[in-house]
Design a protein around this motif. Structure first.
Motif, PDB file in Angstrom:
ATOM      1  N   VAL A  34       5.468  -9.157   6.322  1.00 51.59           N
ATOM      2  CA  VAL A  34       6.786  -8.592   6.633  1.00 51.59           C
ATOM      3  C   VAL A  34       7.670  -8.589   5.387  1.00 51.59           C
ATOM      4  N   TRP A  35       7.640  -9.678   4.635  1.00 51.71           N
ATOM      5  CA  TRP A  35       8.410  -9.756   3.386  1.00 51.71           C
ATOM      6  C   TRP A  35       7.961  -8.659   2.418  1.00 51.71           C
ATOM      7  N   LYS A  36       6.654  -8.493   2.300  1.00 51.49           N
ATOM      8  CA  LYS A  36       6.105  -7.487   1.389  1.00 51.49           C
ATOM      9  C   LYS A  36       6.488  -6.081   1.835  1.00 51.49           C
ATOM     10  N   TRP A  37       6.407  -5.817   3.148  1.00 50.45           N
ATOM     11  CA  TRP A  37       6.788  -4.498   3.655  1.00 50.45           C
ATOM     12  C   TRP A  37       8.241  -4.181   3.306  1.00 50.45           C
ATOM     13  N   ALA A  38       9.116  -5.163   3.473  1.00 52.94           N
ATOM     14  CA  ALA A  38      10.533  -4.949   3.170  1.00 52.94           C
ATOM     15  C   ALA A  38      10.732  -4.641   1.699  1.00 52.94           C
ATOM     16  N   THR A  39      10.021  -5.361   0.837  1.00 55.81           N
ATOM     17  CA  THR A  39      10.134  -5.123  -0.603  1.00 55.81           C
ATOM     18  C   THR A  39       9.634  -3.726  -0.966  1.00 55.81           C
ATOM     19  N   VAL A  40       8.496  -3.352  -0.411  1.00 51.66           N
ATOM     20  CA  VAL A  40       7.932  -2.021  -0.678  1.00 51.66           C
ATOM     21  C   VAL A  40       8.898  -0.937  -0.223  1.00 51.66           C
ATOM     22  N   LEU A  41       9.512  -1.122   0.939  1.00 53.72           N
ATOM     23  CA  LEU A  41      10.444  -0.137   1.480  1.00 53.72           C
ATOM     24  C   LEU A  41      11.684  -0.011   0.608  1.00 53.72           C
ATOM     25  N   LEU A  42      12.276  -1.132   0.217  1.00 53.24           N
ATOM     26  CA  LEU A  42      13.476  -1.096  -0.612  1.00 53.24           C
ATOM     27  C   LEU A  42      13.187  -0.526  -1.999  1.00 53.24           C
ATOM     28  N   LEU A  43      12.037  -0.869  -2.522  1.00 49.36           N
ATOM     29  CA  LEU A  43      11.669  -0.420  -3.856  1.00 49.36           C
ATOM     30  C   LEU A  43      11.221   1.038  -3.858  1.00 49.36           C
ATOM     31  N   GLY A  44      10.672   1.490  -2.738  1.00 45.62           N
ATOM     32  CA  GLY A  44      10.110   2.837  -2.709  1.00 45.62           C
ATOM     33  C   GLY A  44       8.866   2.936  -3.568  1.00 45.62           C
ATOM     34  N   ALA A  45       8.091   1.837  -3.603  1.00 45.87           N
ATOM     35  CA  ALA A  45       6.877   1.808  -4.423  1.00 45.87           C
ATOM     36  C   ALA A  45       5.868   2.825  -3.911  1.00 45.87           C
ATOM     37  N   SER A  46       5.140   3.443  -4.822  1.00 47.23           N
ATOM     38  CA  SER A  46       4.141   4.436  -4.444  1.00 47.23           C
ATOM     39  C   SER A  46       2.950   3.753  -3.785  1.00 47.23           C
ATOM     40  N   PRO A  47       2.209   4.477  -2.942  1.00 46.67           N
ATOM     41  CA  PRO A  47       0.992   3.899  -2.353  1.00 46.67           C
ATOM     42  C   PRO A  47       0.013   3.392  -3.414  1.00 46.67           C
ATOM     43  N   LEU A  48      -0.106   4.134  -4.544  1.00 48.21           N
ATOM     44  CA  LEU A  48      -1.004   3.692  -5.611  1.00 48.21           C
ATOM     45  C   LEU A  48      -0.566   2.351  -6.172  1.00 48.21           C
ATOM     46  N   ALA A  49       0.740   2.193  -6.423  1.00 47.17           N
ATOM     47  CA  ALA A  49       1.253   0.928  -6.962  1.00 47.17           C
ATOM     48  C   ALA A  49       0.991  -0.223  -6.004  1.00 47.17           C
ATOM     49  N   VAL A  50       1.153   0.039  -4.710  1.00 50.86           N
ATOM     50  CA  VAL A  50       0.946  -1.009  -3.710  1.00 50.86           C
ATOM     51  C   VAL A  50      -0.523  -1.410  -3.641  1.00 50.86           C
ATOM     52  N   VAL A  51      -1.412  -0.426  -3.642  1.00 49.61           N
ATOM     53  CA  VAL A  51      -2.848  -0.724  -3.606  1.00 49.61           C
ATOM     54  C   VAL A  51      -3.254  -1.514  -4.847  1.00 49.61           C
ATOM     55  N   LEU A  52      -2.760  -1.107  -6.013  1.00 56.10           N
ATOM     56  CA  LEU A  52      -3.080  -1.830  -7.247  1.00 56.10           C
ATOM     57  C   LEU A  52      -2.538  -3.252  -7.206  1.00 56.10           C
ATOM     58  N   PHE A  53      -1.290  -3.403  -6.745  1.00 55.27           N
ATOM     59  CA  PHE A  53      -0.702  -4.737  -6.680  1.00 55.27           C
ATOM     60  C   PHE A  53      -1.489  -5.635  -5.739  1.00 55.27           C
ATOM     61  N   GLU A  54      -1.841  -5.129  -4.569  1.00 56.03           N
ATOM     62  CA  GLU A  54      -2.571  -5.960  -3.611  1.00 56.03           C
ATOM     63  C   GLU A  54      -3.963  -6.309  -4.131  1.00 56.03           C
ATOM     64  N   ALA A  55      -4.601  -5.375  -4.817  1.00 50.77           N
ATOM     65  CA  ALA A  55      -5.925  -5.663  -5.383  1.00 50.77           C
ATOM     66  C   ALA A  55      -5.817  -6.713  -6.484  1.00 50.77           C
ATOM     67  N   ILE A  56      -4.842  -6.542  -7.374  1.00 49.72           N
ATOM     68  CA  ILE A  56      -4.654  -7.488  -8.475  1.00 49.72           C
ATOM     69  C   ILE A  56      -4.286  -8.863  -7.928  1.00 49.72           C
ATOM     70  N   THR A  57      -3.350  -8.896  -6.978  1.00 52.21           N
ATOM     71  CA  THR A  57      -2.915 -10.176  -6.406  1.00 52.21           C
ATOM     72  C   THR A  57      -4.057 -10.888  -5.696  1.00 52.21           C
ATOM     73  N   GLY A  58      -4.820 -10.137  -4.898  1.00 50.76           N
ATOM     74  CA  GLY A  58      -5.928 -10.752  -4.180  1.00 50.76           C
ATOM     75  C   GLY A  58      -6.951 -11.362  -5.115  1.00 50.76           C
ATOM     76  N   MET A  59      -7.293 -10.641  -6.170  1.00 51.19           N
ATOM     77  CA  MET A  59      -8.290 -11.136  -7.114  1.00 51.19           C
ATOM     78  C   MET A  59      -7.726 -12.257  -7.984  1.00 51.19           C
ATOM     79  N   TYR A  60      -6.462 -12.102  -8.426  1.00 55.02           N
ATOM     80  CA  TYR A  60      -5.895 -13.116  -9.322  1.00 55.02           C
ATOM     81  C   TYR A  60      -5.611 -14.421  -8.582  1.00 55.02           C
ATOM     82  N   SER A  61      -5.305 -14.312  -7.289  1.00 58.74           N
ATOM     83  CA  SER A  61      -5.098 -15.520  -6.503  1.00 58.74           C
ATOM     84  C   SER A  61      -6.363 -16.365  -6.446  1.00 58.74           C
TER      85      SER A  61
END
Length: 278
Positions: free
Chosen positions: A148-175
């Motif tokens: 929910v926190w992430k959805w709110a940030t994405v909505l306020l930022l207006g991040a592109s779907p590509l940016a979100v997919v890249l961020f989630e992939a990077i975060t998942g792997m880096y975690s």
């Protein structure tokens, strides 16, 4: 066959993220076995941590919303900062990843604040050892709160779907990397941590001592902890001797899947507010 594989990923980018995360998990497991930082305890931990991941995945699968879907919806309706400001795609993607990481720093820090949030997050901290499977160990309700926190940030930022997919992939792997029981040579760690979080930095966050465990909230970039007074460079007992986990949840009965799922119902004091290490 190739066309079917391409369609599988093209229609659902989350599948690509899951495949990449699974591949990195296998690599991290191998690296931990070859170059361990500490003597790791596996036992029942691995099945339990994987079971929590499955439970969280099943719960989230019931919710027909994902961060990339929020990004697509915001883009279609012209909502959010980047849908108003027209900037080059590469710059938008880079800034979005940095801002999303900063947002997740504050989300993580907030989980150490109010008692009702800490009760969810302490399931992650109650792991008595620290390796890549610890990155999978989250209560399903915390995963929902994080989403929910992430959805709110994405909505306020207006991040592109590509940016979100890249961020989630990077975060998942880096975690997986920062939770790994991997020995990173001191010379490399010293340079790497100037910009990025390292396993040694994040291991401190899982210290049994609250004044250490309430530091180092960052996932990708290490600057947030330095800038917002939550940085701790080294554990007082050293990485070999420091204890991992929470003092009140160390018994075997507290580590079962049922106990972890019910743990948020158990009363416990929240950790002290984050700040400079005494």
């Amino acid at each position: 066959m190739v066309d079917r594989v391409w369609q599988f990923f093209a229609f659902n980018p989350q599948h690509l993220r899951l495949l990449a995360t699974a591949a990195i998990l296998g690599l991290v497991f191998a690296a931990e076995a070859l170059w361990p930082r500490r003597a790791a305890l596996r036992g029942r931990r691995w099945p339990i941590n994987f079971a929590l991941l499955i439970a969280a995945g099943l719960m989230l699968s019931l919710i027909p919303v994902a961060a990339v879907g929020v990004a697509s919806w915001a883009h279609a309706h012209g909502l959010g900062l980047f849908n108003v400001l027209h900037v080059p795609a590469w710059l938008e993607t880079a800034v979005a990843i940095i801002v999303l990481d900063a947002s997740m720093y504050w989300q993580h820090r907030s989980m150490h604040g109010p008692a009702w949030l800490w009760r969810l997050h302490r399931v992650h901290h109650s792991d008595v050892e620290f390796d890549a499977t610890t990155a999978l160990r989250f209560h399903p309700l915390e995963m929902l709160a994080t989403s929910v926190w992430k959805w709110a940030t994405v909505l306020l930022l207006g991040a592109s779907p590509l940016a979100v997919v890249l961020f989630e992939a990077i975060t998942g792997m880096y975690s997986l990397f920062i939770h790994s029981n991997l020995h990173v040579p001191a010379a490399i760690d010293r340079v790497w941590r100037r910009v990025f979080v390292t396993p040694d930095l994040h291991r401190i966050h899982h210290s049994v001592d609250f004044d250490e465990g309430n530091r180092n909230f960052g996932t990708i970039f290490s600057c947030w902890d330095r800038w917002f007074a939550s940085h701790c460079a080294q554990p007082r007992d050293g990485h070999d001797d420091m204890q991992i986990g929470l003092p009140e949840f160390r018994a075997a009965r507290d580590q079962s899947l049922t106990a972890l799922l019910l743990q948020p119902l158990r009363t416990a004091e929240p950790p002290p507010a984050a700040g400079e290490r005494p």
